[in-house]
Structure formats: structure tokens, C-alpha cells
Design an enzyme around this catalytic site. Sequence first.
Site, PDB file in Angstrom:
ATOM      1  N   GLU A  97       0.924  -1.135  -0.035  1.00 35.68           N
ATOM      2  CA  GLU A  97      -0.110   0.144  -0.115  1.00 35.68           C
ATOM      3  C   GLU A  97       1.055   1.270   0.059  1.00 35.68           C
ATOM      4  O   GLU A  97       1.777   1.628   0.639  1.00 35.68           O
ATOM      5  CB  GLU A  97      -1.156  -0.102   1.320  1.00 35.68           C
ATOM      6  N   GLU A 127     -12.697   2.056   4.828  1.00 40.39           N
ATOM      7  CA  GLU A 127     -11.842   2.457   5.740  1.00 40.39           C
ATOM      8  C   GLU A 127     -11.830   3.850   5.983  1.00 40.39           C
ATOM      9  O   GLU A 127     -10.977   4.856   5.690  1.00 40.39           O
ATOM     10  CB  GLU A 127     -10.477   2.014   5.251  1.00 40.39           C
TER      11      GLU A 127
END
Length: 270
Positions: A143, A240
Site C-alpha cells: 500500500e 476504511e
Amino acid sequence: MLKFAANLSLLFTEYPLIQRFGAARAAGFDAVEVQFPYTLTPEAVRKELQDHALKMVLINLPAGNWEAGDRGLACLPGREDEFAESVDLAIEWAKTLGVERLNCLAGVPPENVPAERVSATLAHNLKLAAQRCEGAGIELMIEAINNRDVPGFYLHHSHQVLDLIRKLELPATSLQYDVYHMQMMEGNLISTLQQNADKIGHIQIADVPGRHEPGTGEINFTNLFKALESQEYKGYISLEYIPRCKTEAGLGWLKTWKTQDERNELECSG
């Protein structure tokens, strides 16, 4: 049809972590993810997943000492053994819980360490993680995170991750594309998603600014979701974000998207 999952590290924080699984199911989710579930036991989490008919779609590798400022271990010279142990621990959890993807955070390199050493450490650790994940039948995610919220984070653009995957020839490895982080760092969300459809294994969403629900900021999520549908994205889209109020009260945007009704700006009540 797009598939949505609840990130239990940020959603349903009105409840203790162990109770958020049931809260997610009650809110209509059938899939969840947790950034760092390691304060619990894999057996306890597995029971929650089974009891509530939930699928755990992602967890992160342990990221070091979060309270001391660690934001991942992969680029930290001198901590290679700790990183290897974190990979093995995460794989054990993944096997117990049926998790198919593990996310790796590169971290913030220490000051006064030569850039070449940091780069070499990251390459070594990513190769190790990718090989061990592939051997376990698990896909490794990497990520990119914006360096405004996390100053100094080593990987902060999607092209950095994609270049590493290609250059290192990492097996069974994909980009975890976080819409919130990448809107802040580079924009061009739909273009990036379309051009790298075969290299993106997981997506997380939050609006900008504030990291709140879709509809609270500048991102056009209607167009984003339509683009993902048109390219037949098969992975999960994980919520998220930081709810502006109670999690359940802020899920109206998701209901309207799922029913294909008129998508108005989110209004959080309650």
C-alpha cells in the site's frame, strides 16, 4: 455487482473490537477487514466470523511498535528478522481465518540512514514476504500512504509500488489502492484504476478531506464506482473511513448505491 467490506479498525468503534463483527453483520455486511487484529486471538476472531457468517478479506502484517511511531517494518534496516517474524505470524493468522490477502506497510525510514540501504532493505523484505505468501497461497498487497498524514512514509505514490512489483518480479503481489491516500497524493483516481486494473488487488475508500464517508468531501464516488463496475472489478472495496458520528447512521450512501437510487450527498443523523 461491487462488493463492499467494513474495516473494523475504523468503523463501529462504538464497540470493543471483538463486538464489531456482530455489529457489521447487523448493519448488512458479509465481509470485513481489520488492520491489526493481533490484540485478539485467531481462535476468537474465527469464532466471530463463523457466528456471524462473515468473510475476513484482509489483515495487515504487524507494523512494529505503533505507539513508538512505527508505521511498518519493511524499509527499516536492522529489523529484518522482526519483519520476517511478522510475515510468518500474519500467514498463521491468514490460514486460521481463511484470509486470502495480506497487506504490507513499508514504514517510515529512520533519519540519517543512506537511501541505498533503505531501498535495499525494502527490496529484500518484499521478496521474502512475496515468496512466503506465495508458498502459503496468499496474495501480498503493498500500500502507498500519503505523507501528509504520515510524514516520511516511504511509499506514497501508486507508481512507486507498481514499479517495485515489476522491478523485483514479485510473485503473487498486487497494489492495494487506497482512494483516500491517492486522492491526496496524485488524483486521477479513475485513470489509475483503469490503467492498472490487472495490478490492483484490493481497494479502500474514504473521502477527502477528513477521511469520512463518501459524499462528505471532494471525490465523486458515483463516477468512481461506475468506472469500477464498467471494468468488472472483482475484488472488495473496503470502507476504511472515520465516521462523522455513529457508524450505522452514516451508511446511507451505501444503501442508496446498492439500490441504485438517486445518490444524494450523505447526511449523517442521530
